[in-house]
Every structure is written in C-alpha cells, then in structure tokens.
Design an enzyme around this catalytic site. Structure first.
Site, short mmCIF file in Angstrom:
data_model
loop_
_atom_site.label_atom_id
_atom_site.label_comp_id
_atom_site.label_asym_id
_atom_site.label_seq_id
_atom_site.Cartn_x
_atom_site.Cartn_y
_atom_site.Cartn_z
N LYS A 280 -22.55 44.35 -53.09
CA LYS A 280 -21.57 45.36 -53.48
C LYS A 280 -22.08 46.19 -54.66
O LYS A 280 -21.92 47.41 -54.70
CB LYS A 280 -20.23 44.69 -53.85
CG LYS A 280 -19.59 43.93 -52.69
CD LYS A 280 -18.33 43.20 -53.12
CE LYS A 280 -18.59 42.04 -54.05
NZ LYS A 280 -19.30 40.89 -53.47
N THR B 112 -11.36 31.86 -53.99
CA THR B 112 -11.10 32.22 -55.38
C THR B 112 -9.60 32.49 -55.53
O THR B 112 -8.84 32.34 -54.56
CB THR B 112 -11.98 33.43 -55.81
OG1 THR B 112 -11.86 33.58 -57.24
CG2 THR B 112 -11.56 34.73 -55.11
N ASP C 145 -33.92 43.93 -44.58
CA ASP C 145 -35.35 43.61 -44.79
C ASP C 145 -35.61 42.11 -44.90
O ASP C 145 -36.71 41.65 -44.63
CB ASP C 145 -35.85 44.29 -46.07
CG ASP C 145 -35.00 43.93 -47.28
OD1 ASP C 145 -33.83 44.35 -47.31
OD2 ASP C 145 -35.49 43.20 -48.17
N ASP D 101 -21.32 38.28 -52.84
CA ASP D 101 -22.77 38.51 -53.01
C ASP D 101 -23.39 39.27 -51.86
O ASP D 101 -24.57 39.10 -51.53
CB ASP D 101 -23.52 37.17 -53.18
CG ASP D 101 -23.02 36.40 -54.39
OD1 ASP D 101 -22.62 37.04 -55.37
OD2 ASP D 101 -23.03 35.16 -54.34
N GLU D 102 -22.62 40.14 -51.24
CA GLU D 102 -23.13 40.89 -50.09
C GLU D 102 -24.05 42.03 -50.53
O GLU D 102 -24.81 42.56 -49.70
CB GLU D 102 -21.96 41.49 -49.28
CG GLU D 102 -21.01 40.46 -48.67
CD GLU D 102 -19.85 40.13 -49.59
OE1 GLU D 102 -19.90 40.51 -50.79
OE2 GLU D 102 -18.88 39.49 -49.13
N THR E 237 -24.28 34.75 -61.22
CA THR E 237 -23.43 34.27 -62.32
C THR E 237 -23.80 32.86 -62.74
O THR E 237 -23.84 32.56 -63.93
CB THR E 237 -21.94 34.34 -61.89
OG1 THR E 237 -21.65 35.71 -61.59
CG2 THR E 237 -21.02 33.86 -62.97
N ALA F 107 -17.58 37.24 -60.85
CA ALA F 107 -18.38 38.20 -60.10
C ALA F 107 -19.75 38.38 -60.76
O ALA F 107 -19.86 38.30 -61.99
CB ALA F 107 -17.67 39.55 -60.08
N GLY F 108 -20.75 38.61 -59.94
CA GLY F 108 -22.08 38.94 -60.47
C GLY F 108 -22.63 40.03 -59.58
O GLY F 108 -22.97 39.77 -58.42
P1 GDP Z 1 -22.69 41.48 -55.09
O1 GDP Z 1 -22.06 40.35 -55.81
O2 GDP Z 1 -22.05 41.76 -53.78
O3 GDP Z 1 -22.85 42.73 -55.93
O4 GDP Z 1 -24.18 40.99 -54.75
P2 GDP Z 1 -25.20 40.23 -55.74
O5 GDP Z 1 -25.74 41.22 -56.69
O6 GDP Z 1 -24.59 39.00 -56.29
O7 GDP Z 1 -26.28 39.73 -54.71
C1 GDP Z 1 -27.00 40.62 -53.90
C2 GDP Z 1 -28.50 40.43 -54.20
O8 GDP Z 1 -29.26 41.07 -53.20
C3 GDP Z 1 -28.94 41.06 -55.51
O9 GDP Z 1 -29.98 40.31 -56.06
C4 GDP Z 1 -29.43 42.45 -55.08
O10 GDP Z 1 -30.40 42.98 -55.96
C5 GDP Z 1 -30.05 42.12 -53.76
N1 GDP Z 1 -30.01 43.19 -52.76
C6 GDP Z 1 -29.04 44.11 -52.54
N2 GDP Z 1 -29.34 44.85 -51.46
C7 GDP Z 1 -30.53 44.41 -50.99
C8 GDP Z 1 -31.35 44.75 -49.86
O11 GDP Z 1 -31.04 45.60 -49.07
N3 GDP Z 1 -32.50 44.03 -49.70
C9 GDP Z 1 -32.87 43.02 -50.54
N4 GDP Z 1 -34.00 42.38 -50.29
N5 GDP Z 1 -32.11 42.68 -51.60
C10 GDP Z 1 -30.96 43.35 -51.82
P1 IMO Z 2 -19.29 38.48 -56.33
O1 IMO Z 2 -18.33 39.53 -56.82
C1 IMO Z 2 -19.91 34.59 -54.49
C2 IMO Z 2 -16.93 31.51 -55.33
C3 IMO Z 2 -17.36 30.30 -56.12
C4 IMO Z 2 -16.45 29.24 -55.51
C5 IMO Z 2 -15.15 30.00 -55.27
C6 IMO Z 2 -14.12 29.84 -56.38
O2 IMO Z 2 -20.56 38.43 -57.09
O3 IMO Z 2 -19.48 38.60 -54.86
P2 IMO Z 2 -13.93 30.80 -58.84
O4 IMO Z 2 -14.85 30.66 -60.03
O5 IMO Z 2 -13.71 32.21 -58.42
O6 IMO Z 2 -12.66 30.04 -59.00
O7 IMO Z 2 -14.73 30.07 -57.64
O8 IMO Z 2 -15.52 31.37 -55.19
N1 IMO Z 2 -17.18 32.81 -55.97
C7 IMO Z 2 -18.14 33.66 -55.59
N2 IMO Z 2 -19.11 33.52 -54.66
N3 IMO Z 2 -19.78 35.75 -55.17
C8 IMO Z 2 -18.80 35.91 -56.08
O9 IMO Z 2 -18.55 37.10 -56.67
C9 IMO Z 2 -17.95 34.83 -56.37
N4 IMO Z 2 -16.92 34.63 -57.21
C10 IMO Z 2 -16.45 33.40 -56.95
O10 IMO Z 2 -18.71 30.00 -55.94
O11 IMO Z 2 -16.95 28.86 -54.26
MG MG Z 3 -22.57 38.54 -56.72
#
Ligand code: GDP
Ligand code: IMO
Ligand code: MG
Length: 415
Positions: A16, A234, A328, A13-14, A295, A39-40
């Site tokens: 990506k 995971t 931010d 959830d960085e 997710t 993944a989400g």
């Molecule tokens: P991913 O799994 O690495 O693709 O990340 P996620 O989508 O799960 O979570 C990142 C969240 O931060 C999402 O809600 C994005 O819309 C949001 N996001 C991404 N970049 C930024 C940013 O620079 N600032 C803010 N405030 N939100 C961001």
């Molecule tokens: P994205 O791609 C954050 C975490 C789950 C749990 C562990 C194992 O969006 O960054 P799993 O269902 O994979 O067996 O769960 O991994 N986890 C994630 N946490 N972002 C994800 O994907 C994740 N996919 C799995 O919360 O701790």
């Molecule tokens: Mg995510």
C-alpha cells in the site's frame, strides 16, 4: 470532488505504501482513517528507504497535506519518533483531535494478554492496538485533543489507573507515578500541539474545494474486525467502509476504490491462511520477496495467490480495480499456482466461508516466467506474466489497473 481510496485486499503488507506514495504525487491530501503504528508502509525512492507507521504515505510529496483521522489510534511516542525524519511538517501534517490515544499501558496490556494466551496468541504487533480500541469502545479512552491540557488529562488517567488497579495487578503492569505521567504528557503536548486539530472539518473543506484526496488504508481486508479471520484479526474496520467513520466522511464522498494485492499471499502473525505453502515454494517466495515485517521484523508466512479471497475482498470493498504488486517476485518459478476454489467437507465451493480453519485450496497451475522485474509497460512483461494478470482479473472479477514490478516508485505499470 470525491476521495479515492486505497485498501489492502489480503492480510496486510500488500504494498500500500508504495502505491500511495506513487499516486500521492498527484493528490493534494492523503488521509489515514484506521489502525495505528501496527502498520508498516515502506517506500523506496531512488534507493532510499522510508518506513511509515502513523504518518500517511503522502509525506514524500512536499505539496500534499497529510491527515491522521479520528479512527486512528495514536501513539504519541511513535509519531514523535517518526516525525524526526521529515522537515517542515507544520502545515502539512494534521492529527484529529478525536483520534484515540494509544498510551504505553496499552502496549503493556497487549503484550501481557498475548503471553497469557500462550499457543492461542493472535500474534499481534504488541503495539497496544487492541487495548486502545477496547478503551475507545468501552468509553474509557482518551483523545488526542485532551493532550492540549496535560494537567487535566494526567488527573483523568491517574483516576483510570485507580479504577483499573486490579487489572494492572493481574497483568503485573507498573503504572507511572503522577509526576512521571505529567512530564510525559507535557512532552507530548509540546511536540504535537501544533498538529492537533478538527480534521473532519478540514477534510470536508478540501472535498468542497474540489481538492484531490487519497485515503490510505492500513492492514488488509482479511484482518478486518468483522470480515476477517476472527479472532485472528486486528481491532479496526480495515475495509473501505472504515474510511467513512474513521474520517467523518459519507459513502457518497468516496470515488475510485483500488484494492492492493500481492501476486502471491503473505500473512504475519497467527490464524488461518489456506494457501500457505510450507515447502520450498513458500520459502522461496519469502526469500525473493524479502518477506519480513516492517513493524516487527517477523518472518511473514508465504503462499500462492488466493483468487477466491480476492473476489470476496473486492466485493466487500467495492473495488473498481486492483493494483497487482510484487509480480517480479514470481520471476524464475517454472510454474505458478492460483487458488480457484476451496474444498470444505469434501465439497467444492467457490466463495469464502465465514470460517477459514478447515478449507483446502484447489489450485490451477500456470506457466512461469523469467524476467518481469522493473517493467514499466504491459508489453514489456513476459507473455506468461501477461497471461497470469489476465487469469487474476478473470477469477477475481476485477480488472487490474496497476502492476508493480519492484519496490521503486517508478517501476510501476499504470494500465
Ligand atoms: P504495506 O504495509 O502494504 O505498505 O506493505 P509493506 O511496506 O509492509 O510491504 C511491502 C514490501 O514490498 C515493502 O518492502 C516494499 O518495498 C516492497 N514492494 C512493494 N512493491 C513491490 C514490488 O512490486 N516488487 C518488489 N520486489 N517489492 C515491492
Ligand atoms: P500494514 O498496514 C500485516 C496483524 C498482526 C496480527 C494481527 C493483530 O503494514 O499492512 P494488532 O497488533 O493489529 O493487534 O495485530 O494483525 N497486523 C498486520 N499484518 N500488516 C499490517 O499492517 C498489520 N497490522 C497488524 O501481525 O496478526
Ligand atoms: Mg506493512
């Protein structure tokens, strides 16, 4: 031409999805190589939100081809549901015939195992990821290519149900009848057959034709099956090396590696998280960062930036640069903290030990800033934010090449 790679540096959830979408505008092909619909990946374009789980984040570039590689575990129902939001996917989305299927019984096993673990639960997404990869490694899995012959696949799965009857009984899982299963598989075949192909050959052809390829990691380094906080991880290789086996390319095919990090840390699910902040700061990061899982909707645990874990992840992945996301979200804090070392058994260390259970973070505190949101040039960042970026570069030993200042595609500083 070599393929460029995007990899998560923390616990997923960085951001990506945002970066892959932003960069995908300049790529011909975007590939996923591991993970599944755990993944989400969130993308915002002009105020419209897209949440992607299995379809690569290049899908919003109408000219890019999107590949779901052999290393992904594919839940047919999840991808079918996700495909509905996009038009004209034929010819732009391809699924490896070698990708293992993540079928409804995998999710039921995942959830039952978690229930039985009680307090020791991993906190999985409950999507069947672990059981689907376990079947692959056990050599009892089924692959996407087999969907093209539903009758034969149905017979094989019914046989699998028979051989594993005791396990399904222990977990109190009802398996479908042969007729129910066949009709489900026929539906998958009808909807997915046009997309299933030999993607290995396809990626090789693209590499040989000097197409620009972007590899999209899922999850993050600290969730890697080998190098993460086992067993709270995971079930796939989330590090850059995983892209090779998960697509059928070799290490020499990989070019630039960009590690994606948040300007602070989050984790969803259980397991060690040294810089987690249980007080007001953690709560404020969660609120300002809208830290709820894409997710599962679960609240993410929040804390300060961990430069030691970032340095470790950067070395593991071979990062050429970092993309520093969500800067931010730190707006308005009087002070911000960075973990610059750990204490273990009364001793200070500056590396990541194999077990993170008993480490205490040692912080350095820096001056906060007010308004970085929406900045698109480095010079437009408040001075204290510019300093923070430099500190991260120095301690992580990796340069920052991208800074993100809002969820929107264009609120991005490319250095
Ligand atoms: P991913 O799994 O690495 O693709 O990340 P996620 O989508 O799960 O979570 C990142 C969240 O931060 C999402 O809600 C994005 O819309 C949001 N996001 C991404 N970049 C930024 C940013 O620079 N600032 C803010 N405030 N939100 C961001
Ligand atoms: P994205 O791609 C954050 C975490 C789950 C749990 C562990 C194992 O969006 O960054 P799993 O269902 O994979 O067996 O769960 O991994 N986890 C994630 N946490 N972002 C994800 O994907 C994740 N996919 C799995 O919360 O701790
Ligand atoms: Mg995510």
């Amino acid at each position: 031409m070599k393929a460029d790679l995007i990899v998560g540096i923390q616990w997923g959830d960085e951001g990506k999805g945002k970066i892959v979408d932003r960069l995908a505008q300049e790529y011909d092909m975007v590939c996923r190589s591991q993970g599944g619909h755990n993944a989400g990946h969130t993308i915002w374009v002009d105020g419209v939100k897209f949440a992607l789980h299995l379809i690569p984040s290049g899908v919003l570039n109408p000219h890019a081809i999107n590949v779901v590689g052999n290393g992904v575990v594919l839940c047919p129902e999840a991808i079918i549901k996700e495909m509905v939001q996009f038009e004209n996917l034929e010819g732009r989305l391809f699924i490896s015939d070698k990708a293992h299927l993540n079928l409804p019984y995998h999710a039921l096993i995942d959830q039952a195992k978690e229930r039985l673990k009680g307090e020791k639960a991993i906190g999985t997404t409950g999507k069947g990821i672990g059981p689907a990869y376990a079947d692959k490694i056990n050599r009892t899995g089924f692959r996407a290519g087999e969907l093209l012959n539903p009758t034969k696949l149905c017979a094989a799965i019914i046989e699998y149900f028979k051989q594993n009857r005791d396990i399904f009984d222990i977990y109190e899982i009802d398996t479908p009848s042969e007729a129910e299963l066949l009709s489900q598989l026929e539906e998958y075949e009808a909807k997915l057959a046009p997309f299933i192909t030999d993607t290995t050959q396809m990626v090789w052809n693209a590499l040989d034709a000097d197409k620009r390829i972007l590899l999209e990691g899922a999850q993050g380094t600290m969730l890697d099956i080998d190098h993460g906080t086992y067993p709270y991880v995971t079930s796939s290789a989330t590090v850059s090396a995983g892209a090779c086996t998960g697509l059928g390319i070799n290490p020499k095919d990989i070019g630039k590696v960009t590690g994606i990090v948040k300007a602070y840390c989050t984790r969803v699910g259980n397991g060690p998280f040294p810089t987690e902040d249980f007080g007001e700061d953690g709560a404020r990061l969660g609120k300002q960062g809208h830290e709820f899982g894409t997710t599962t909707g679960r609240a993410r645990r929040c804390g300060w930036f961990d430069a030691i874990a970032t340095r470790y992840a950067s070395r593991l992945n071979g990062c050429d640069e970092l993309a520093l996301m969500k800067l931010d979200v730190l707006d308005g804090f009087d002070e911000v903290k960075v973990c610059v070392a750990y204490e273990v058994d009364g001793k200070e260390i500056d590396y990541l030990p194999s077990n993170l259970e008993d480490v205490t973070p040692i912080y350095k505190t820096f001056k906060g800033w007010d308004n970085s949101v929406g900045a698109r040039r480095f010079e437009d960042l408040p001075l204290a934010a510019q300093e923070y970026v430099k500190v991260i570069e120095e301690i992580s030993k990796t340069k920052v090449g991208i800074i993100s200042t809002s969820p929107e595609r264009d609120d991005t500083i490319i250095l």
